[in-house]
Design a protein around this motif. Structure first.
Motif, PDB file in Angstrom:
ATOM      1  N   ILE A   6      24.213 -16.655  31.486  1.00 48.34           N
ATOM      2  CA  ILE A   6      25.602 -16.553  31.908  1.00 48.34           C
ATOM      3  C   ILE A   6      25.968 -17.709  32.841  1.00 48.34           C
ATOM      4  CG2 ILE A   6      25.725 -14.055  31.627  1.00 48.34           C
ATOM      5  CD1 ILE A   6      25.241 -13.683  34.547  1.00 48.34           C
ATOM      6  N   ASP A   7      27.243 -18.051  32.813  1.00 53.59           N
ATOM      7  CA  ASP A   7      27.761 -19.146  33.636  1.00 53.59           C
ATOM      8  C   ASP A   7      28.088 -18.597  35.023  1.00 53.59           C
ATOM      9  OD1 ASP A   7      28.781 -21.503  34.563  1.00 53.59           O
ATOM     10  OD2 ASP A   7      30.656 -21.373  33.444  1.00 53.59           O
ATOM     11  N   VAL A   8      27.290 -18.954  36.010  1.00 54.33           N
ATOM     12  CA  VAL A   8      27.443 -18.410  37.353  1.00 54.33           C
ATOM     13  C   VAL A   8      28.009 -19.483  38.284  1.00 54.33           C
ATOM     14  CG1 VAL A   8      26.273 -17.335  39.313  1.00 54.33           C
ATOM     15  CG2 VAL A   8      25.487 -16.875  36.981  1.00 54.33           C
ATOM     16  N   PRO A   9      29.175 -19.224  38.893  1.00 52.81           N
ATOM     17  CA  PRO A   9      29.742 -20.218  39.813  1.00 52.81           C
ATOM     18  C   PRO A   9      28.892 -20.389  41.064  1.00 52.81           C
ATOM     19  CG  PRO A   9      31.004 -18.177  39.902  1.00 52.81           C
ATOM     20  CD  PRO A   9      30.027 -18.031  38.774  1.00 52.81           C
ATOM     21  N   ASP A  10      28.812 -21.608  41.546  1.00 58.68           N
ATOM     22  CA  ASP A  10      28.058 -21.881  42.773  1.00 58.68           C
ATOM     23  C   ASP A  10      28.673 -21.138  43.951  1.00 58.68           C
ATOM     24  OD1 ASP A  10      26.363 -23.615  41.420  1.00 58.68           O
ATOM     25  OD2 ASP A  10      27.619 -25.374  41.846  1.00 58.68           O
ATOM     26  N   PHE A  11      27.848 -20.854  44.936  1.00 55.32           N
ATOM     27  CA  PHE A  11      28.362 -20.238  46.161  1.00 55.32           C
ATOM     28  C   PHE A  11      29.351 -21.201  46.809  1.00 55.32           C
ATOM     29  CE2 PHE A  11      28.405 -19.183  50.663  1.00 55.32           C
ATOM     30  CZ  PHE A  11      28.551 -17.811  50.618  1.00 55.32           C
ATOM     31  N   GLY A  12      30.520 -20.674  47.163  1.00 60.45           N
ATOM     32  CA  GLY A  12      31.592 -21.492  47.713  1.00 60.45           C
ATOM     33  C   GLY A  12      32.730 -21.683  46.738  1.00 60.45           C
ATOM     34  N   TYR A  13      32.509 -21.332  45.464  1.00 66.58           N
ATOM     35  CA  TYR A  13      33.565 -21.431  44.467  1.00 66.58           C
ATOM     36  C   TYR A  13      34.581 -20.310  44.628  1.00 66.58           C
ATOM     37  CZ  TYR A  13      35.838 -21.329  39.884  1.00 66.58           C
ATOM     38  OH  TYR A  13      36.769 -21.306  38.871  1.00 66.58           O
ATOM     39  N   LEU A  14      34.099 -19.119  44.959  1.00 66.82           N
ATOM     40  CA  LEU A  14      34.965 -17.942  45.058  1.00 66.82           C
ATOM     41  C   LEU A  14      35.604 -17.864  46.441  1.00 66.82           C
ATOM     42  CD1 LEU A  14      32.510 -15.391  43.407  1.00 66.82           C
ATOM     43  CD2 LEU A  14      34.471 -16.494  42.314  1.00 66.82           C
ATOM     44  N   PRO A  15      36.878 -17.488  46.532  1.00 62.61           N
ATOM     45  CA  PRO A  15      37.504 -17.324  47.849  1.00 62.61           C
ATOM     46  C   PRO A  15      36.721 -16.374  48.759  1.00 62.61           C
ATOM     47  CG  PRO A  15      39.183 -17.300  46.151  1.00 62.61           C
ATOM     48  CD  PRO A  15      37.861 -17.299  45.430  1.00 62.61           C
ATOM     49  N   PHE A  16      36.166 -15.304  48.177  1.00 63.97           N
ATOM     50  CA  PHE A  16      35.406 -14.361  48.999  1.00 63.97           C
ATOM     51  C   PHE A  16      34.181 -15.018  49.615  1.00 63.97           C
ATOM     52  CE2 PHE A  16      32.215 -10.889  49.449  1.00 63.97           C
ATOM     53  CZ  PHE A  16      32.879 -10.147  50.416  1.00 63.97           C
ATOM     54  N   ASP A  17      33.610 -16.020  48.965  1.00 63.55           N
ATOM     55  CA  ASP A  17      32.474 -16.741  49.541  1.00 63.55           C
ATOM     56  C   ASP A  17      32.851 -17.339  50.900  1.00 63.55           C
ATOM     57  OD1 ASP A  17      31.013 -16.206  47.244  1.00 63.55           O
ATOM     58  OD2 ASP A  17      31.408 -18.172  46.346  1.00 63.55           O
ATOM     59  N   HIS A  18      34.046 -17.929  50.956  1.00 66.51           N
ATOM     60  CA  HIS A  18      34.487 -18.562  52.204  1.00 66.51           C
ATOM     61  C   HIS A  18      34.763 -17.524  53.287  1.00 66.51           C
ATOM     62  CE1 HIS A  18      34.780 -22.648  50.595  1.00 66.51           C
ATOM     63  NE2 HIS A  18      35.163 -22.060  49.462  1.00 66.51           N
ATOM     64  N   TYR A  19      35.216 -16.346  52.865  1.00 64.91           N
ATOM     65  CA  TYR A  19      35.409 -15.260  53.831  1.00 64.91           C
ATOM     66  C   TYR A  19      34.064 -14.829  54.398  1.00 64.91           C
ATOM     67  CZ  TYR A  19      37.277 -10.920  55.811  1.00 64.91           C
ATOM     68  OH  TYR A  19      37.647  -9.903  56.665  1.00 64.91           O
ATOM     69  N   VAL A  20      33.052 -14.726  53.552  1.00 61.42           N
ATOM     70  CA  VAL A  20      31.708 -14.376  54.015  1.00 61.42           C
ATOM     71  C   VAL A  20      31.206 -15.425  54.997  1.00 61.42           C
ATOM     72  CG1 VAL A  20      29.295 -14.091  53.314  1.00 61.42           C
ATOM     73  CG2 VAL A  20      31.108 -13.044  51.961  1.00 61.42           C
ATOM     74  N   MET A  21      31.409 -16.679  54.697  1.00 56.82           N
ATOM     75  CA  MET A  21      30.946 -17.749  55.582  1.00 56.82           C
ATOM     76  C   MET A  21      31.608 -17.664  56.952  1.00 56.82           C
ATOM     77  SD  MET A  21      30.792 -21.001  52.952  1.00 56.82           S
ATOM     78  CE  MET A  21      30.401 -22.144  54.267  1.00 56.82           C
ATOM     79  N   THR A  22      32.860 -17.210  56.964  1.00 56.01           N
ATOM     80  CA  THR A  22      33.617 -17.129  58.222  1.00 56.01           C
ATOM     81  C   THR A  22      33.296 -15.863  59.007  1.00 56.01           C
ATOM     82  OG1 THR A  22      35.449 -18.346  57.206  1.00 56.01           O
ATOM     83  CG2 THR A  22      35.939 -17.117  59.217  1.00 56.01           C
ATOM     84  N   LYS A  23      33.086 -14.755  58.320  1.00 50.83           N
ATOM     85  CA  LYS A  23      33.028 -13.452  58.983  1.00 50.83           C
ATOM     86  C   LYS A  23      31.629 -12.834  59.075  1.00 50.83           C
ATOM     87  CE  LYS A  23      37.515 -13.222  59.548  1.00 50.83           C
ATOM     88  NZ  LYS A  23      38.133 -13.246  60.903  1.00 50.83           N
ATOM     89  N   TRP A  24      30.666 -13.365  58.372  1.00 50.04           N
ATOM     90  CA  TRP A  24      29.345 -12.736  58.384  1.00 50.04           C
ATOM     91  C   TRP A  24      28.730 -12.792  59.780  1.00 50.04           C
ATOM     92  CZ3 TRP A  24      26.924  -9.652  55.139  1.00 50.04           C
ATOM     93  CH2 TRP A  24      25.573  -9.371  55.355  1.00 50.04           C
ATOM     94  N   ASN A  25      28.182 -11.658  60.202  1.00 48.25           N
ATOM     95  CA  ASN A  25      27.548 -11.567  61.521  1.00 48.25           C
ATOM     96  C   ASN A  25      26.038 -11.427  61.337  1.00 48.25           C
ATOM     97  OD1 ASN A  25      26.667 -11.044  64.083  1.00 48.25           O
ATOM     98  ND2 ASN A  25      27.848  -9.162  64.377  1.00 48.25           N
ATOM     99  N   PRO A  26      25.287 -12.502  61.502  1.00 50.10           N
ATOM    100  CA  PRO A  26      23.842 -12.442  61.262  1.00 50.10           C
ATOM    101  C   PRO A  26      23.094 -11.579  62.271  1.00 50.10           C
ATOM    102  CG  PRO A  26      24.462 -14.567  62.177  1.00 50.10           C
ATOM    103  CD  PRO A  26      25.736 -13.857  61.858  1.00 50.10           C
ATOM    104  N   THR A  27      23.736 -11.235  63.391  1.00 44.52           N
ATOM    105  CA  THR A  27      23.074 -10.405  64.397  1.00 44.52           C
ATOM    106  C   THR A  27      23.483  -8.937  64.309  1.00 44.52           C
ATOM    107  OG1 THR A  27      24.792 -10.801  66.069  1.00 44.52           O
ATOM    108  CG2 THR A  27      22.955 -12.373  65.958  1.00 44.52           C
TER     109      THR A  27
END
Length: 284
Positions: A6-27
């Protein structure tokens, strides 16, 4: 086709990816699955305009912090997330979890329902992408058990297995489905225009058609249709239609017909039965 094909878009292609990058709390002390669910819920609540902030260029891999998870969505989920399909089909009735006979009957009734739906134009999986047919007994049945009481409590989503879809709410089963495809509420290739209608206008826009196979659908053939807006909320006008009309309704929605086109009063809080000539049964 295997998952490797299957054709899988790279991380960062989807708008939700950018939301995760902004909001994810690693702690955060929350498990990743729980934190993901909270992120998806808040992502949907942003609404159409709020999510546009995350229409960004795909970052270089070395620009993505190492503590940002890139596997919150499976390969299959990434491949389907934000595709053209705008319908979710969700089974919510699995019978009494403490009664084997009830569970077996629920499975039999659901199989009959799918058979009647499929008889019209072929298998359900041919009418819509089977990825968007959600049948998860472990997750959905537990949601139903948590809200199985009676009364006007806004948190109650089921009454004896029958879905209570309250206008303005985001049902837990809709949220659960969208955790597998958070960009489905808009689509991954959203137009980035300067001029948009006012918020109060788009509140009534239907973004998704959600078809619910609850107890009334499985036992009586009356299938619930919900119009979902850009914030994941149920719009006031809902429809119960016969099982053999589901494929027609799905096709009408794919052709651009909104659920509200079945009424002159789209703001009315009503669940209308489409009897198509006076039938008292959802099966004929």
């Amino acid at each position: 086709m295997s998952s490797d094909d299957i054709d899988v878009p790279d991380f960062g292609y989807l708008p939700f990816d950018h939301y995760v990058m902004t909001k994810w709390n690693p702690t955060s002390p929350l498990p990743a699955t729980q934190q993901k669910k909270h992120l998806v819920e808040n992502w949907i609540k942003l609404g159409k305009y709020g999510r546009r902030e995350y229409l960004r260029e795909i970052p270089d891999p070395d620009e993505i912090p190492s503590d940002i998870p890139q596997d919150l969505l499976t390969r299959k989920e990434r491949a389907h997330n934000g595709q053209i399909e705008r319908t979710l089909f969700i089974r919510t009735w699995y019978g009494d979890p403490n009664n084997t006979e009830s569970r077996e009957k629920a499975d039999s009734d659901y199989a009959r329902l799918i058979g009647v739906i499929s008889d019209e134009y072929g298998e359900l999986g041919l009418m819509m992408d089977e990825f968007f047919v959600f049948d998860d007994k472990e997750v959905i049945s537990s949601l139903q058990a948590q809200s199985g009481g009676e009364g006007r409590d806004e948190r109650v989503e089921f009454s004896d297995g029958v879905a209570i879809a309250r206008p303005g709410s985001m049902p837990s089963y809709v949220l659960t489905a969208l955790t597998h495809c958070p960009d489905q509420i808009d689509g991954s290739r959203v137009e980035d225009l300067d001029d948009f209608p006012p918020d109060e206008l788009i509140e009534g826009w239907q973004m998704l058609l959600v078809i619910i196979a609850d107890r009334k659908a499985c036992e009586d053939g009356w299938v619930l249709h919900l119009a979902i807006n850009h914030k994941g909320h149920v719009l006031p006008f809902r429809v119960r239609d016969r099982a053999d009309y589901v494929s027609t309704n799905l096709g009408n929605w794919s052709d651009g017909q909104r659920l509200t086109e079945n009424t002159l009063n789209p703001e009315e809080d009503v669940e209308m039965y489409m009897d198509h000539g006076g039938s008292a049964s959802g099966w004929d």
